[in-house]
Design an enzyme around this catalytic site. Structure first.
Site, PDB file in Angstrom:
ATOM      1  N   GLU A   1      11.603  10.912  31.013  1.00  0.00           N
ATOM      2  CA  GLU A   1      10.823  10.088  31.860  1.00  0.00           C
ATOM      3  C   GLU A   1       9.836  10.558  32.489  1.00  0.00           C
ATOM      4  OE1 GLU A   1       9.317   7.866  30.001  1.00  0.00           O
ATOM      5  OE2 GLU A   1      11.513   7.233  29.194  1.00  0.00           O
TER       6      GLU A   1
ATOM      7  N   ASN B   1       5.323   5.356  33.968  1.00  0.00           N
ATOM      8  CA  ASN B   1       3.991   5.990  34.211  1.00  0.00           C
ATOM      9  C   ASN B   1       4.207   6.467  36.139  1.00  0.00           C
ATOM     10  OD1 ASN B   1       4.078   2.931  33.611  1.00  0.00           O
ATOM     11  ND2 ASN B   1       5.367   2.109  34.859  1.00  0.00           N
TER      12      ASN B   1
ATOM     13  N   GLU C   1       2.412   0.453  28.009  1.00  0.00           N
ATOM     14  CA  GLU C   1       2.375   1.195  27.098  1.00  0.00           C
ATOM     15  C   GLU C   1       2.688   0.408  26.411  1.00  0.00           C
ATOM     16  OE1 GLU C   1       4.158   4.861  24.647  1.00  0.00           O
ATOM     17  OE2 GLU C   1       4.346   5.075  27.220  1.00  0.00           O
TER      18      GLU C   1
ATOM     19  N   GLU D   1       5.836  12.317  23.221  1.00  0.00           N
ATOM     20  CA  GLU D   1       6.874  11.970  22.596  1.00  0.00           C
ATOM     21  C   GLU D   1       7.661  12.798  21.932  1.00  0.00           C
ATOM     22  OE1 GLU D   1       8.309   9.396  24.382  1.00  0.00           O
ATOM     23  OE2 GLU D   1       6.987   7.961  24.716  1.00  0.00           O
TER      24      GLU D   1
END
Length: 885
Positions: free
Chosen positions: A321, A288, A144, A343
């Site tokens: 995350e 991820n 990213e 986000e």
């Protein structure tokens, strides 16, 4: 992705010798130019032959025309510093392909094909830490936002979702652990000393979520059973010797999984969840799918090496995350302009999680302090942009406090307007509608409208307009009728490209206190929608005291006509923790801003001392909150209010106030320090609070009685059985001119010489010192054998800390500005993303008095004149110098 829990911190196959040539005019990408991809890649198979010096990658892409896009017989594949070693279409050598800059153009007749491409990578020389790179003998990835194109030619955009199958082969001695997204489906060993593993991720994902890790790692393992009965194997992977510092990270992961089920109804969807800690990492962490990769700073924690703040950061980032599994992975972004879709929403979710794990009141104050320190200056400067930007040249420059922190505040306002239950209905509808899709901010807002029953027509302005609204509330009282009238006016300042703004919808929580009883008749939420409007309330025989923006219900700059007496009353009596904190902050701010113009205001200083004394004595509040209430406003926040500001004059006014308070409250502060020093170490709230007030007491005492403070700080350091006490004492000592200062700094370095994260603290403590020789110290430390330009944590520890130290950065000689400009020029060829994050410190010249502003502009111009700059740095510098901004 987390941008590292530091208001000034950062979100890759070029070596120093591979610095890009001087760019021409970088392309500007515009949101309104979006077109869906002509080709989709439903499946991709990747084969990696792993090596530190050379890694060979072979990709097989199943491609098909997108029926929802304009037809294009050319497949456009993004690349960055890549060469195609082999290129096949349906098993045959490709014909007619060409390169356009870094990108590969492949003509394809028909509607569906199989494209095979081989590339060769050199991880050891990838100092940008984007794509596939080496970190202390380990291979890992960061994709990213646009790192996958440094691994393989691919339509590297978030609206191309693919199912990934990954096969990795490598030397089993060098890479005993092979990890990728999803679940491992097969593994084996070969006779030549290599071994292999295959991983399959059944969930379609964009290329920015691809991940690979190979290295010598050990794991802390645990398990979690989801609410649907799925048994999930959990592992936190670290280098051998670090596993004892992973207990808190694992506990935070399990708490996150449980919390997301209970609060948002989101269940994990794979049989495996892996976390890997990496020492060389540009950002805080990366979400991820099934394989989160973390900066070691946000995984490794034990009492001897991590402060209470570090423990909080680990918990918050692990939660952030993990929560991305739904708000970012299962529902991802259509394009990078929608970054706040994942986000901003996920920051809100991690803030709510941390509040539930600890103190909601303290967490709210901490979040607002970060917003004001990082996002408010961004909103008022040349880099101001909406939470959904309209254009960019380099997307890495938009991993900002505006997208993350203000984005979270915007969604929090929706929750305030809807209420928790309706907000949950809206979020459920959002996930239901867009699961497996690449969505937009508009999709989220529409789901909130439909699911929560809100009309958000005007509210969409929060996504479109930059700038922090300034809201003035004036109160009048009619003694005859007992009516109170509030006149509310708002103004959104001009920002680059947006000179004229529309009024914003603002949910403003208020309460009207009876001065005699210290109580109010209930909290109200005013829905502000116009530039000017009035609200009337009855039943007040005497003028009440206004408590406004309670809980920080909106991200605004609030102005009221509250007297010092009103603020003192609220600081003592307000039942909203944030409002009580804010009243004290306003008293501090008035005194500090006024003192730079006309000297101290003795009645106000006395009122502040009385209010702080009450805070110290108040048994109704815990020490965690007491520690927050004892903190003075940061200089960088005051600069925003005083612009154009003299930062050193503000610093001197702040030190004078600290000395006054330390002198007036010496007895209470020493008693507080003595009482807190008797509390044994644990991670419970009482013990954490004791450590917090212990250091705050030393900070205030240091300005009043340096000798006594040095004695107490040295004793605290030597008696410490935890990093919070040791670092707090050393930070205070670092600002004192006493013989023990050098001795303790040397002891700290020797004690932790083998621990990179703690040595980062050693660098930062010295760079943050309020000493006249701090710039000399920074220059000396830059030549220290432990300093390296190739590790972002180390660079930030020294230089970002110095830039955030106004006493050093704004030195009258301009030396601090030159040091940051020198750093940018040296770091840009090595790591452009990290280098670009230092430019905004110089870009704030408009907020500074003219002499210093001219020196800051001079250094920006020096950077701009460099022959070769990355897109990352050039965009930041150009905007920072723009006279129209």
């Amino acid at each position: 992705m987390d941008i590292a829990r530091n208001p000034a911190s950062i979100p890759g196959n070029a070596s120093l010798a591979d610095a890009a040539p001087e760019p021409t005019a970088p392309d500007t990408i515009r949101r309104l130019d979006y077109q869906p991809p002509a080709w989709l890649v439903p499946d991709i198979a990747l084969e990696f032959d792993l090596g530190i010096e050379l890694t060979k990658v072979r990709a097989t892409l199943t491609v098909r025309q997108n029926p929802d896009a304009a037809r294009d017989q050319t497949l456009h594949l993004c690349g960055d510093n890549l060469a195609a070693m082999d290129l096949l279409v349906d098993g045959n050598p490709a014909e007619g392909w060409s390169m356009s800059g870094s990108n590969l153009l492949l003509p394809l007749p028909g509607d569906a094909h199989e494209v095979t491409i081989e590339t060769h990578l050199h991880p050891a020389t990838n100092s940008q830490l984007m794509g596939l790179y080496a970190s202390n003998g380990m291979l890992c990835t960061q994709c990213e936002a646009e790192g996958f194109r440094r691994i393989m030619f691919f339509p590297d955009r978030p609206d191309v979702l693919s199912r990934y199958t990954v096969r990795m082969k490598g030397d089993r001695g060098a890479f005993p652990i092979l990890l990728s997204n999803g679940d491992m489906t097969a593994s084996g060993e070969d006779e030549d000393g290599t071994h292999w593993a295959e991983w399959t991720d059944p969930w379609p994902k964009p290329s920015y979520l691809f991940a690979l890790v190979a290295g010598d790692l050990v794991a802390r393992r645990d398990g979690f059973t989801t609410m649907g009965g799925r048994k999930v194997d959990l592992a936190v992977w670290v280098r051998p010797g670090d596993e004892d510092r992973t207990e808190h990270a694992m506990r935070s992961l399990i708490n996150s999984m449980k919390w997301d089920e209970e609060v948002f109804g989101r269940e994990y969807d794979l049989d495996t969840f892996n976390i890997v800690a990496v020492s060389d990492f540009n950002m805080g962490a990366m979400e991820n799918k099934g394989l989160n990769i973390f900066n070691t700073r946000y995984i490794l924690a034990d009492p001897d090496t991590a402060t209470d703040g570090d423990f909080d950061a680990v918990e918050g980032v692990v939660g952030h995350e993990y929560f991305h599994n739904w708000s970012g992975n299962r529902v991802t972004c259509r394009d990078w302009f929608q970054l706040s879709l994942k986000e901003g929403f996920t920051v809100l979710r991690d803030q709510m999680f941390s509040a539930d794990m600890g103190s909601e009141a303290v967490k709210r104050i901490e979040d607002v302090r970060i917003l004001r320190a990082a996002q408010f200056p961004e909103d008022s400067g040349p880099l101001a942009h909406p939470i959904r930007p309209d254009s960019y040249q380099e997307i890495s420059n938009f991993y900002t406090a505006t997208v993350y922190n203000k984005g979270a505040e915007v969604i929090r306002m929706m929750r305030t307007m809807a209420g928790p239950e309706k907000f949950r209905q809206g979020s459920d509808l959002y996930f239901q509608r867009h699961d497996g899709e690449a969505a937009t901010c508009e999709d989220f807002v529409k789901a909130m409208e439909d699911g929560a029953g809100l009309d958000l027509s005007q509210f969409r302005l929060w996504y479109e307009q930059a700038g922090t609204p300034r809201v003035n509330v004036a109160m009048t009282h009619d003694a005859g009728s007992g009516k109170v009238t509030l006149e509310v006016k708002q103004q959104v300042p001009a920002t680059p490209g947006q000179p004229v703004k529309k009024p914003m919808p603002i949910p403003l929580k208020i309460a009207l206190f009876d001065r005699g009883t210290g109580t109010h008749d209930g909290e109200r939420t005013l829905q502000i929608t116009k530039a000017s409007e009035t609200f009337t309330f009855g039943g007040f025989a005497q003028p009440p005291v206004l408590s406004a923006n309670r809980g920080f219900s909106a991200p605004i700059q609030l102005e009221t006509e509250a007297s010092d007496a009103d603020l003192t009353f609220l600081a003592a009596s307000d039942d909203d923790s944030f409002a009580r904190y804010e009243a004290l902050q306003q008293l501090f701010t008035r005194e500090l801003l006024g003192a730079t113009d006309s000297g101290p205001n003795e009645p106000r200083r006395a009122a502040i001392a009385e209010a702080m004394g009450a805070v110290i004595d108040d048994t109704a509040i815990d020490d965690m909150m007491r520690g927050e209430l004892l903190m003075l406003p940061a200089i960088n926040f005051l600069i925003e209010l005083a612009a154009p500001a003299d930062p050193v004059a503000l610093h001197e006014a702040r030190e004078r106030l600290k000395a006054y308070l330390g002198t007036r409250l010496r007895g209470r502060l020493t008693a507080l320090h003595d009482r807190a020093s008797t509390v044994a170490y644990s991670l419970d709230a009482a013990s954490r609070g004791a450590r917090k007030v212990k250091t705050q007491a030393l900070i205030l005492l240091a300005a009043a009685d340096r000798a006594e403070t040095a004695r107490r700080a040295e004793a605290q350091y030597r008696a410490a059985d935890n990093m919070t006490d040791r670092q707090g004492a050393l930070a205070v000592m670092s600002g004192l001119d006493v013989p023990a200062r050098g001795e303790l700094l040397a002891d700290f370095h020797a004690r932790y010489a083998d621990n990179a994260l703690v040595i980062d603290k050693w660098f930062a403590i010295q760079a943050s010192a309020l000493r006249s020789d701090v710039l000399d110290a920074v220059e000396t430390l830059a030549g220290h054998e432990d300093f390296t330009m190739k590790n972002p944590n180390r660079v930030r520890a020294l230089y970002m800390t110095m830039a955030g130290n106004p006493f050093a950065f704004h030195d009258a000689s301009g030396r601090g500005y030159r040091m940051i400009a020198d750093l940018v020029l040296k770091l840009d060829p090595i790591n452009p993303q990290t280098a670009a994050r230092f430019v905004p410190w110089l870009g704030r010249w408009r907020k500074i008095e003219p002499v210093r502003a001219a020196m800051m502009r001079e250094q920006l111009s020096r950077i701009a004149a460099a022959r070769s700059l990355s897109k990352d740095v050039r965009e930041q510098v150009t905007k920072s110098l723009d006279a129209s901004a």
